[in-house]
Design a protein around this motif. Structure first.
Motif, PDB file in Angstrom:
ATOM      1  N   ILE A  95      -9.875   3.164   7.275  1.00  0.00           N
ATOM      2  CA  ILE A  95      -8.896   2.757   6.262  1.00  0.00           C
ATOM      3  C   ILE A  95      -9.360   3.195   4.875  1.00  0.00           C
ATOM      4  CG2 ILE A  95      -7.775   0.772   5.178  1.00  0.00           C
ATOM      5  CD1 ILE A  95      -7.999  -0.645   7.892  1.00  0.00           C
ATOM      6  N   PRO A 144       0.833  -1.208   0.000  1.00  0.00           N
ATOM      7  CA  PRO A 144       0.000   0.000   0.000  1.00  0.00           C
ATOM      8  C   PRO A 144       0.868   1.260   0.000  1.00  0.00           C
ATOM      9  CG  PRO A 144      -0.753  -1.577   1.655  1.00  0.00           C
ATOM     10  CD  PRO A 144       0.575  -2.072   1.165  1.00  0.00           C
ATOM     11  N   THR A 194       2.287   2.551   3.368  1.00  0.00           N
ATOM     12  CA  THR A 194       3.354   1.702   3.889  1.00  0.00           C
ATOM     13  C   THR A 194       4.658   1.947   3.140  1.00  0.00           C
ATOM     14  OG1 THR A 194       1.870  -0.020   4.703  1.00  0.00           O
ATOM     15  CG2 THR A 194       4.098  -0.700   4.150  1.00  0.00           C
ATOM     16  N   CYS A 237      -2.208  -6.370   2.262  1.00  0.00           N
ATOM     17  CA  CYS A 237      -1.877  -5.390   1.236  1.00  0.00           C
ATOM     18  C   CYS A 237      -2.959  -5.257   0.177  1.00  0.00           C
ATOM     19  CB  CYS A 237      -0.541  -5.747   0.583  1.00  0.00           C
ATOM     20  SG  CYS A 237       0.851  -5.585   1.722  1.00  0.00           S
ATOM     21  N   GLN A 263      -4.789   6.054   3.484  1.00  0.00           N
ATOM     22  CA  GLN A 263      -4.275   5.661   4.797  1.00  0.00           C
ATOM     23  C   GLN A 263      -4.609   4.196   5.022  1.00  0.00           C
ATOM     24  OE1 GLN A 263      -6.042   8.703   7.279  1.00  0.00           O
ATOM     25  NE2 GLN A 263      -7.949   7.594   7.505  1.00  0.00           N
ATOM     26  N   ASP A 264      -3.564   3.425   5.263  1.00  0.00           N
ATOM     27  CA  ASP A 264      -3.764   2.010   5.537  1.00  0.00           C
ATOM     28  C   ASP A 264      -3.678   1.749   7.034  1.00  0.00           C
ATOM     29  OD1 ASP A 264      -1.079   2.132   6.159  1.00  0.00           O
ATOM     30  OD2 ASP A 264      -0.392   1.031   4.410  1.00  0.00           O
ATOM     31  N   PRO A 282      -7.244   2.804   1.577  1.00  0.00           N
ATOM     32  CA  PRO A 282      -5.962   2.476   0.923  1.00  0.00           C
ATOM     33  C   PRO A 282      -5.803   3.049  -0.472  1.00  0.00           C
ATOM     34  CG  PRO A 282      -7.424   0.570   0.942  1.00  0.00           C
ATOM     35  CD  PRO A 282      -8.084   1.623   1.781  1.00  0.00           C
ATOM     36  N   GLY A 325      -5.536  -3.012   2.924  1.00  0.00           N
ATOM     37  CA  GLY A 325      -4.939  -2.066   3.863  1.00  0.00           C
ATOM     38  C   GLY A 325      -5.228  -2.337   5.322  1.00  0.00           C
TER      39      GLY A 325
END
Length: 453
Positions: A261, A144, A147, A235, A270-271, A263, A238
Motif C-alpha cells: 500500500i 484516497p 479510490t 481512508c 495504490q490503496d 496511498p 489506505g
C-alpha cells in the motif's frame, strides 16, 4: 556583454522535416506539442497531426481504439479533442494511475461480458469529480486518490431495490462473489458511492462508542447481500479490512499485504481497495475462481479451482475434484471457544468415464461414508467417520454433473489442512455389485490468506 536573446520555441525544429520532425514531437509529449503549435504555422500543422494525438491518447491515457471517444464512450471529432476532454476530466490525477484504473475496469468488464454478463449489467456509470467532492463533504474526510479514480470510472454496482423480487434476482450478482455452506450464504457487491456514504454514516451511528467506531475515516466499500460480511477502507492509511463476527468490538483483519500500500505516492499511489480489486481480477482471468450455478442463478464462487489452493485425486475412476477452502471470518462460530479461524470448504465428486474396480467396469457407484482428518500445525484436531455427506448419499454415473457439497470447520489458528476419503459401493447401496472401495481426498490447505475476499 549582454547574453543573446533566447531562441523562440521550436526554432531549431524548423529545419527538420517529415518523420524526423514527427518523431521529435512525439517524444516531446503532449504538453510540448501544444507549445510548439504556437511557434509557427509549420510546427502548428505538424503538432496538430491527429495520428500524433492518437499516440498521445494511447501512451498517456491508455486509449487504444480506432475511434476517438470521450470518457462516457461518446464519439469525438479527433484524437486531439479526445485528449483535451480526457485531460479536463482526469488531468488532476497522475496519468499512470488514470491509465491503470481505466485498464482495470476495461479488463474486468471484458471478463464479465464473456463469462458473467448478468453481473456486467449491474455496473453503474462513473461519478463526476463534483459528486466525489460532495461525498467527501458529507462524510467529513477525504477519499484516497486511487479510490476516487475507481469511482470516477465506475460507480460500483446497482444499489438495493425496494422491490423484494428484484433484490432476490440481484443478490447473486456481486462482482466480488462469495460462497455457500449449509444455510450460510455470502455474496459481496461493490457498493455505489451514494450507498457507501449512507451505510458509513449508519455504521458510525450504530457502533457509536464501541471499539470499531474509534477508528476514524473508515469507509464501507463492499457488503454481502446475504449473511453480513463487510469490507472497510481506512481512508487515513489506505488499508482495506474485513470485519469479523466481532466487528462491533473493533475486530477487523487486513485484506491485502500492507507492504504494497502506497496511498500518498505521487507517481503511482495504490490503496487497499485498488490492490484488492486487481488481485480479484487476476484470479478471475487465470481461472483460480470461476462462476458456478446455485439453483437457477449463476454467481462468482470464491472456492479456488486451481493448485495449490485446490487439490484433486482419482481412485478407481471416481474423481474428487476442486477440494478447496475459503476463510470465513464473519461466520457466527468464528472466534468462539478458542477457534479463531473458520473455513468453508467445497468438495466436488464425479465419474468422468467409468467406475472400474479390479478390472471390472460398473455403470454407477454410490457414496456410503466419509472419513475426515483435520490438522492444525501438524496436530490432528479432528478425526471423524460418518455416513453420507450433509445427509446425502450421492449416486454417481459416468458423464453426469458433478455432485457438489460444502461444509465448514473451525481451527484454533492458521495454518491447517483437511484430508480423508470416501467409501463407495459399486452399483447402488440398495443393490451392491461388488466390494466397497475407498476414494482418496488429497490434502488441501486451510490457511489465512494474504488477500481476503
Amino acid at each position: 556583454m549582454a547574453a543573446p536573446p533566447p531562441e523562440p520555441a521550436g526554432a531549431g525544429l524548423e529545419e527538420l522535416e517529415g518523420l524526423a520532425l514527427d518523431t521529435v514531437i512525439a517524444k516531446a509529449g503532449a504538453s510540448h506539442a501544444v507549445a510548439l503549435a504556437c511557434a509557427s504555422k509549420r510546427l502548428r500543422d505538424a503538432a496538430g497531426d491527429d495520428a500524433l494525438w492518437r499516440r498521445f491518447c494511447a501512451d498517456d491515457l491508455g486509449l487504444r481504439g480506432d475511434a476517438p471517444l470521450d470518457p462516457d464512450g461518446r464519439p469525438l471529432p479527433s484524437f486531439k479533442d479526445a485528449y483535451k476532454v480526457w485531460m479536463e476530466s482526469f488531468g488532476m490525477y497522475p496519468l499512470p494511475l488514470v491509465r491503470r484504473v481505466k485498464n482495470f475496469w476495461a479488463s474486468l468488464k471484458s471478463w464479465l461480458s464473456e463469462n458473467f454478463p448478468e453481473a456486467l449489467k449491474t455496473l453503474n456509470k462513473g461519478v463526476s469529480e463534483a459528486q466525489i467532492q460532495s461525498a467527501e463533504d458529507d462524510l467529513g474526510f477525504k477519499l484516497p486518490m486511487p479510490t476516487k479514480l475507481l469511482y470516477r470510472f465506475c460507480n460500483g454496482q446497482l444499489p438495493c431495490s425496494e422491490d423484494h423480487g428484484e433484490n432476490v434476482r440481484m443478490a447473486p450478482l456481486g462482482i466480488i462473489g462469495g460462497y455457500v455452506f449449509y444455510d450460510h450464504c455470502v455474496n459481496v457487491h461493490l457498493s455505489p458511492l451514494e450507498q457507501i456514504v449512507e451505510e458509513t454514516k449508519e455504521f458510525y451511528r450504530e457502533y457509536n462508542g464501541q471499539g470499531v467506531s474509534n477508528i476514524k475515516k473508515l469507509l464501507l466499500v463492499a457488503t454481502s447481500w446475504y449473511r453480513p460480511k463487510t469490507f472497510l477502507l481506512n481512508c487515513s492509511d489506505g488499508e482495506l479490512y474485513v470485519g469479523t463476527i466481532n466487528l462491533q468490538d473493533g475486530e477487523m483483519l487486513p485484506c491485502v499485504p500492507k507492504s504494497l500500500i502506497r496511498p500518498t505516492n505521487s507517481d503511482m499511489p495504490q490503496d487497499g481497495l485498488l490492490l484488492w480489486l486487481e488481485e480479484h481480477l487476476r484470479r478471475l482471468q487465470n481461472g483460480m475462481i470461476k462462476t458456478r450455478m446455485r439453483k437457477t442463478s449463476r454467481y462468482i464462487s470464491l472456492f479456488p479451482e486451481a493448485a495449490p489452493s485446490c487439490t484433486s485425486a482419482m481412485t478407481n475412476g471416481v474423481k474428487v475434484v476442486r477440494a478447496s477452502a475459503v476463510f470465513a471470518p464473519e461466520h457466527p462460530e468464528s472466534w468462539q471457544s478458542g477457534a479463531k479461524c473458520m473455513y468453508a470448504y467445497s468438495i466436488r465428486l464425479s465419474v468422468p468415464e467409468a467406475c472400474m474396480l479390479g478390472g471390472v467396469y460398473y455403470s454407477s457407484c454410490q457414496l456410503y461414508s466419509r472419513h475426515w482428518i483435520i490438522r492444525w500445525r501438524d496436530q490432528v484436531v479432528s478425526d471423524v467417520n460418518g455416513e453420507g455427506v450433509i445427509g446425502k448419499y450421492p449416486l454417481l454415473t459416468p458423464g453426469q454433473e458433478e455432485f457438489v457439497y460444502e461444509s465448514c470447520t473451525p481451527l484454533p489458528d492458521s495454518p491447517g489442512s483437511v484430508e480423508g476419503s470416501f467409501t463407495f459401493v459399486p452399483g447402488k447401496l440398495s443393490r451392491p455389485e461388488g466390494k466397497s472401495f475407498e476414494v482418496t481426498v488429497a490434502p488441501f490447505p486451510l490457511e489465512m490468506p494474504e488477500y481476503i475476499f
